[in-house]
Design an enzyme around this catalytic site. Structure first.
Site, short mmCIF file in Angstrom:
data_model
loop_
_atom_site.label_atom_id
_atom_site.label_comp_id
_atom_site.label_asym_id
_atom_site.label_seq_id
_atom_site.Cartn_x
_atom_site.Cartn_y
_atom_site.Cartn_z
N GLU A 30 9.85 8.36 -16.89
CA GLU A 30 8.49 8.90 -17.08
C GLU A 30 7.96 8.53 -18.46
O GLU A 30 6.81 8.14 -18.63
CB GLU A 30 8.51 10.43 -16.94
CG GLU A 30 8.73 10.92 -15.54
CD GLU A 30 8.92 12.43 -15.51
OE1 GLU A 30 7.92 13.14 -15.44
OE2 GLU A 30 10.08 12.89 -15.61
N HIS A 37 0.84 -1.22 0.00
CA HIS A 37 0.00 0.00 0.00
C HIS A 37 0.87 1.26 0.00
O HIS A 37 0.44 2.31 0.47
CB HIS A 37 -0.95 0.04 1.20
CG HIS A 37 -1.68 -1.25 1.43
ND1 HIS A 37 -2.91 -1.53 0.86
CD2 HIS A 37 -1.33 -2.36 2.13
CE1 HIS A 37 -3.30 -2.74 1.22
NE2 HIS A 37 -2.36 -3.27 1.99
#
Ligand code: ARG
Length: 458
Positions: free
Chosen positions: A290, A156
């Site tokens: 990216e 998480h």
């Protein structure tokens, strides 16, 4: 010379139609494969006595000359000649005269184009497998340096348990290993030969498809001519595998972006793989990861695009199928570009061990281990969990971490605590005791790396 199929027509093709329907602007990438297919086809035509051997030889020489011109970039492909198949046939006839027109005996552009695509994908798949190897090697090299380097492991995106940085890197090794396996398995189906299926129904000539398969190195021939000219599942498969590979690349890229942020600073990408900002002089942007993450989308698009092209198509060939090419080329080129960058970027990145280590000292990622500790002292896990929850809460409130608590403090929570609790909580210990197969203990990670190196040598 007018259109190769001009006989039945009384009017010139509308210019816009010509441009709209032509594929030469992109399918010229198949030139090499188209010629290879033709060379095998004409050899078979000669051998089977379908055309005279001397004619087959002339055609072969002509094709080889065109092949040289293609390599040397000397061919000017024409939109009027629609696609790569007719461009090359026209060049051939220009070069060797009307005998060149015998090449298309017993075949159609429908089985020809399918064959070209199989040949193209076979080459590219094989090349991509090697490029994945390079990425895996880069991962193993970095991993070997960092078996003992600890990094917070997350679930998480919350600190969960410390892990060896090598273990984290090697997780990607195995993803790429399966990707490679998928590519290798797909070759089995790429190696079916469509040629000899004619337009859709086969041919009246006594051709020998097995011979063509042998010449082109295919394992088998499509047993159904309609299937051969109309399905593109081998491309769908490639596009799915390509999408999965890009998903893996994208996840790793995302981690690199996070790790190289000011907030994490776990790694620093080499200057040669980053760019600056035109306005903010302090910035060093992780453009490459990216963009790798960003380019993943187009590979999904290419897959969905072709699935959509195929879903409503009646048998057999339909012009819609020409739409199979650009997406395939794009996925191939995206993968090539991405994998080629990924390997050196991994090799050259700086791993900031100290920052990782500091992060580990300042978290509760060893909490599970106190729970396990109490369990070995006889406390049921549920109760142990409750005790540790209280210890963590107390620590947070008193601005301390688990290793900062005094022995007296521990004893207040449970009399089962003994002095060895501090050893148990040391991050090295926390990692070392996860010594189950596939776990993060250095001993296991070493084994894993050995296993990985064995796979790479194969
Ligand atoms: N350029 C075409 C394609 O890529 C080649 C096959 C054309 N066949 C035809 N019957 N029009 O699909």
């Amino acid at each position: 010379m007018s259109k190769l199929w001009g006989g039945r027509f009384t009017k010139e093709t509308n210019k816009l139609v010509e441009e709209f329907t032509a594929s030469i602007s992109f399918d010229q990438k198949l030139a090499k494969d188209d010629i290879a297919g033709s060379l095998a086809h004409v050899q078979m035509l000669g051998e089977c006595g379908i055309i005279p051997v001397e004619d087959a030889e002339k055609i072969k020489d002509g094709l080889l000359a065109i092949q040289k011109m293609v390599h040397a970039n000397e061919v000017e492909f024409l939109v009027e000649d629609e696609d790569i198949h007719m461009n090359i046939e026209k060049l051939l006839i220009e070069k060797i005269g009307p005998v060149g027109g015998k090449l298309h005996t017993g075949r159609s552009r429908n089985d020809q184009v399918a064959t070209d695509m199989h040949l193209y994908l076979r080459t590219k798949t094989t090349e991509l497998i090697k490029l994945i190897d390079d990425v895996q090697e880069a991962l193993v090299e970095q991993a070997k340096e960092h078996v003992q380097t600890l990094i917070p492991g997350y679930t998480h995106l919350q600190r969960a348990q410390p892990v060896s940085f090598a273990h984290h890197l090697m997780a990607y090794f195995w993803m790429f290993e399966r990707d490679k396996e998928r590519l290798i398995e797909s070759l089995k189906r790429v190696n079916w030969l469509p040629l000899g299926s004619g337009a859709l129904a086969g041919t009246t000539f006594p051709i020998n498809r097995e011979r063509v398969a042998e010449l082109l190195g295919f394992e088998t021939v499509y047993p159904n001519s309609m299937d051969a000219v109309s399905d593109r599942d081998f491309i769908l498969e490639f596009l799915s595998i390509g999408s999965i590979i890009m998903t893996h690349i994208s996840r790793f890229s995302e981690e690199l972006v996070i790790w190289s942020s000011q907030e994490f600073q776990f790694v620093e990408l080499d200057d040669s793989f980053c760019t600056g900002s035109s306005i903010m002089p302090q910035k060093k942007n992780p453009d490459v990861p990216e963009l790798l993450r960003g380019k993943t989308g187009r590979t999904y698009g290419n897959l969905i695009g072709l699935l959509t092209v195929l879903k409503g198509l009646p048998l057999a060939y339909n012009k819609d199928l020409q739409e199979d090419k650009e997406g395939m080329f794009d996925t191939v080129e995206t993968l090539e570009g991405s994998l080629k960058l990924l390997a050196p970027m991994i090799e050259t990145m700086t791993v900031k061990k100290d920052v990782m280590r500091k992060a580990i000292n300042n978290d509760f990622s060893n909490a599970t281990d106190i729970a396990d500790y109490l369990v070995t002292k006889g406390l049921p896990f549920r109760e142990a969990h409750e005790v540790i929850g209280k210890i963590v809460l107390y620590s947070i409130q008193s601005n301390k971490f688990l290793l900062d608590l005094s022995f007296e403090e521990y004893q207040e929570f449970s009399p089962l605590f003994e002095e060895d609790i501090y050893e148990v909580l040391a991050p090295e210990h926390v990692v070392a005791v996860r010594n189950s197969f596939g776990g993060t203990a250095p001993e296991q990670v070493e084994k894993q790396i050995q296993l990985a190196e064995g796979k790479l040598k194969r």
